[in-house]
Scaffold this active site. Structure first.
Site, PDB file in Angstrom:
ATOM      1  CG  ASN A 145      55.949  63.883 -59.211  1.00  0.00           C
ATOM      2  OD1 ASN A 145      55.310  63.059 -59.985  1.00  0.00           O
ATOM      3  ND2 ASN A 145      56.747  63.659 -58.111  1.00  0.00           N
ATOM      4  CG  PHE A 146      54.972  64.056 -65.877  1.00  0.00           C
ATOM      5  CD1 PHE A 146      54.200  65.106 -66.549  1.00  0.00           C
ATOM      6  CD2 PHE A 146      56.404  64.133 -66.058  1.00  0.00           C
ATOM      7  CE1 PHE A 146      54.710  65.982 -67.578  1.00  0.00           C
ATOM      8  CE2 PHE A 146      56.961  64.966 -67.089  1.00  0.00           C
ATOM      9  CZ  PHE A 146      56.111  66.060 -67.870  1.00  0.00           C
ATOM     10  N   GLY A 168      66.435  60.046 -73.960  1.00  0.00           N
ATOM     11  CA  GLY A 168      66.653  59.138 -72.648  1.00  0.00           C
ATOM     12  C   GLY A 168      65.775  57.925 -72.742  1.00  0.00           C
ATOM     13  CE  LYS A 176      65.518  62.734 -57.847  1.00  0.00           C
ATOM     14  NZ  LYS A 176      65.279  62.808 -59.152  1.00  0.00           N
ATOM     15  N   GLY A 190      66.123  54.804 -70.946  1.00  0.00           N
ATOM     16  CA  GLY A 190      66.099  54.499 -69.483  1.00  0.00           C
ATOM     17  C   GLY A 190      64.874  54.145 -68.931  1.00  0.00           C
ATOM     18  CB  ALA A 191      63.898  53.523 -65.601  1.00  0.00           C
ATOM     19  CG  HIS A 237      63.578  59.921 -55.081  1.00  0.00           C
ATOM     20  ND1 HIS A 237      63.232  60.792 -54.232  1.00  0.00           N
ATOM     21  CD2 HIS A 237      62.689  59.991 -56.241  1.00  0.00           C
ATOM     22  CE1 HIS A 237      62.109  61.475 -55.030  1.00  0.00           C
ATOM     23  NE2 HIS A 237      61.822  60.849 -56.335  1.00  0.00           N
ATOM     24  N   GLY A 289      63.451  67.316 -57.530  1.00  0.00           N
ATOM     25  CA  GLY A 289      62.856  68.601 -57.994  1.00  0.00           C
ATOM     26  C   GLY A 289      61.340  68.475 -57.478  1.00  0.00           C
TER      27      GLY A 289
HETATM   28  P1  NAP Z   1      67.551  56.580 -65.955  1.00  0.00           P
HETATM   29  O1  NAP Z   1      67.100  55.185 -66.094  1.00  0.00           O
HETATM   30  O2  NAP Z   1      69.288  56.766 -65.572  1.00  0.00           O
HETATM   31  O3  NAP Z   1      67.393  57.020 -67.683  1.00  0.00           O
HETATM   32  C1  NAP Z   1      68.175  58.335 -68.055  1.00  0.00           C
HETATM   33  C2  NAP Z   1      68.508  58.080 -69.567  1.00  0.00           C
HETATM   34  O4  NAP Z   1      69.123  59.264 -70.123  1.00  0.00           O
HETATM   35  C3  NAP Z   1      69.698  56.810 -69.604  1.00  0.00           C
HETATM   36  O5  NAP Z   1      69.089  56.037 -70.460  1.00  0.00           O
HETATM   37  C4  NAP Z   1      70.794  57.861 -70.279  1.00  0.00           C
HETATM   38  O6  NAP Z   1      71.744  57.003 -71.092  1.00  0.00           O
HETATM   39  C5  NAP Z   1      69.964  58.748 -70.851  1.00  0.00           C
HETATM   40  N1  NAP Z   1      71.008  59.972 -71.255  1.00  0.00           N
HETATM   41  C6  NAP Z   1      72.193  60.328 -70.718  1.00  0.00           C
HETATM   42  N2  NAP Z   1      72.432  61.517 -71.163  1.00  0.00           N
HETATM   43  C7  NAP Z   1      71.869  61.795 -72.097  1.00  0.00           C
HETATM   44  C8  NAP Z   1      71.728  62.889 -73.129  1.00  0.00           C
HETATM   45  N3  NAP Z   1      72.628  63.622 -73.060  1.00  0.00           N
HETATM   46  N4  NAP Z   1      70.600  62.905 -74.191  1.00  0.00           N
HETATM   47  C9  NAP Z   1      69.907  61.842 -74.084  1.00  0.00           C
HETATM   48  N5  NAP Z   1      69.812  60.763 -73.143  1.00  0.00           N
HETATM   49  C10 NAP Z   1      70.959  60.795 -72.100  1.00  0.00           C
HETATM   50  O7  NAP Z   1      66.858  57.781 -65.179  1.00  0.00           O
HETATM   51  P2  NAP Z   1      65.172  57.749 -65.036  1.00  0.00           P
HETATM   52  O8  NAP Z   1      64.912  56.954 -63.729  1.00  0.00           O
HETATM   53  O9  NAP Z   1      64.625  57.259 -66.344  1.00  0.00           O
HETATM   54  O10 NAP Z   1      65.215  59.261 -64.695  1.00  0.00           O
HETATM   55  C11 NAP Z   1      65.249  60.204 -65.810  1.00  0.00           C
HETATM   56  C12 NAP Z   1      65.143  61.322 -65.118  1.00  0.00           C
HETATM   57  O11 NAP Z   1      63.652  61.833 -65.031  1.00  0.00           O
HETATM   58  C13 NAP Z   1      65.670  61.996 -63.793  1.00  0.00           C
HETATM   59  O12 NAP Z   1      66.110  63.346 -63.922  1.00  0.00           O
HETATM   60  C14 NAP Z   1      64.740  61.704 -62.866  1.00  0.00           C
HETATM   61  O13 NAP Z   1      64.683  62.516 -61.707  1.00  0.00           O
HETATM   62  C15 NAP Z   1      63.635  62.385 -63.622  1.00  0.00           C
HETATM   63  N6  NAP Z   1      61.947  61.814 -63.152  1.00  0.00           N
HETATM   64  C16 NAP Z   1      61.029  62.535 -63.291  1.00  0.00           C
HETATM   65  C17 NAP Z   1      59.898  62.471 -62.973  1.00  0.00           C
HETATM   66  C18 NAP Z   1      58.784  63.262 -63.287  1.00  0.00           C
HETATM   67  O14 NAP Z   1      57.543  62.729 -62.957  1.00  0.00           O
HETATM   68  N7  NAP Z   1      58.980  64.303 -63.719  1.00  0.00           N
HETATM   69  C19 NAP Z   1      59.639  61.068 -62.388  1.00  0.00           C
HETATM   70  C20 NAP Z   1      60.575  60.141 -62.513  1.00  0.00           C
HETATM   71  C21 NAP Z   1      62.043  60.562 -62.809  1.00  0.00           C
HETATM   72  P3  NAP Z   1      72.782  55.981 -70.612  1.00  0.00           P
HETATM   73  O15 NAP Z   1      72.131  55.098 -69.729  1.00  0.00           O
HETATM   74  O16 NAP Z   1      73.248  55.229 -71.759  1.00  0.00           O
HETATM   75  O17 NAP Z   1      73.728  56.938 -69.871  1.00  0.00           O
END
Ligand code: NAP
Length: 259
Positions: free
Chosen positions: A122-123, A9, A154, A12-13, A150, A160
């Site tokens: 959450n990190f 990913g 999302k 992604g953001a 959020h 989570g």
């Molecule tokens: P995002 O911008 O939508 O990024 C997700 C990325 O994953 C996109 O670039 C997407 O590609 C890619 N992707 C989709 N399917 C995939 C696969 N099978 N293998 C590899 N990459 C794939 O979302 P985000 O805001 O970065 O958030 C991502 C995740 O992190 C979410 O689950 C969010 O809840 C979580 N998160 C966690 C924390 C924490 O502290 N733990 C903090 C913030 C967010 P495409 O755009 O090309 O589909």
């Protein structure tokens, strides 16, 4: 020796924040990226020219990386982590939305494979502390509801972090239903229910990640709130994980358990 990191990913953001973090960490380098529809344009995503970009798990060769950072989607994360563990790559998982059963299976697999890793809903330090304080408060205030807010993109709900908060609170209070006789005249207006703890998920543009835990008691209330205003705030926790998880012998759940 430089430690190699695959970022799932990466485009992604959160993935882009992780690329930036690893690019800045001495002794670590981004060795590969994974995303299903990403074009082979590494420089567009702040990766070095020669970094391979994979679009499926099948394309990934053995020994490609020491660490697997995952910020993908609820649909992809389980298979990704399974792949990382069976290929002896230490997973650091920020993606939310896995079920308890999936997480338990992955922990078991990590023990069999003797691979350390971390799943952190959450990190961010503010969220880790919120969960800790809420768990403590639940001993004294059994009536509690959670509101998480959020950004509108999302994909999973509840967050989570909200679900983890509810699980931690549930460990510290008797199973208890506030307002047991209520009637909903608008379906689901009282939110989701985890063991009597109501969870409300708000999705709005402009927000990043925020949570409030509201406790009520006779004549008083306590509100604990955390706000993540910038996705960069999650990277301190990812850095700690990169520095520690290869010394673990299994997958750990929750950043607080490796601090
Ligand atoms: P995002 O911008 O939508 O990024 C997700 C990325 O994953 C996109 O670039 C997407 O590609 C890619 N992707 C989709 N399917 C995939 C696969 N099978 N293998 C590899 N990459 C794939 O979302 P985000 O805001 O970065 O958030 C991502 C995740 O992190 C979410 O689950 C969010 O809840 C979580 N998160 C966690 C924390 C924490 O502290 N733990 C903090 C913030 C967010 P495409 O755009 O090309 O589909």
């Amino acid at each position: 020796m430089t430690k190699k990191v695959l970022i799932a990913g990466f485009n992604g953001a959160m993935g882009q924040k992780a690329v930036n973090l690893v690019n800045q960490m001495a002794g670590y380098e981004v060795a590969a990226g994974l995303s299903p529809v990403a074009k082979n344009e590494p420089e567009k995503y702040h990766l070095a020219k020669n970094i391979p970009i994979f679009t499926s798990l099948e394309q990934i060769p053995d020994r490609v990386a020491d660490f697997w950072i995952d910020f993908t989607t609820p649909k992809a994360v389980y298979e990704n982590v399974k792949f990382a563990l069976t290929h002896h790559i230490c997973p650091i998982v920020g993606t939310t939305g896995m079920s308890d059963a999936q997480e338990a299976e992955l922990v078991e697999l990590s023990k069999q494979e003797k691979v350390g890793g971390l799943i952190a809903p959450n990190f961010g330090m503010s969220a880790v502390l919120l969960m800790k304080f809420a768990q403590e408060a639940a001993k004294y205030f059994p009536d509690v509801e959670i509101i998480e807010m959020h950004h509108a993109d999302k994909k999973d709900a509840p967050s989570g972090t909200a679900l983890s908060t509810a699980k931690l609170i549930a460990q510290n209070r008797p199973n208890h239903q506030t307002a047991p006789d209520e009637i909903e005249t608008l379906k689901n207006v009282r939110g989701g229910d985890y063991q009597g703890i109501k969870i409300h998920s708000v999705r709005l543009p402009g927000y990043i990640a925020h949570e409030q835990v509201l406790f009520g008691g006779p004549g008083e209330a306590l509100t604990i709130r955390q706000d993540s205003f910038d996705r960069g705030s999650f990277m301190g926790g990812v850095k700690v994980a990169l520095e520690k998880v290869d010394q673990l012998h299994e997958l750990v759940i929750g950043l607080e358990n490796i601090l």
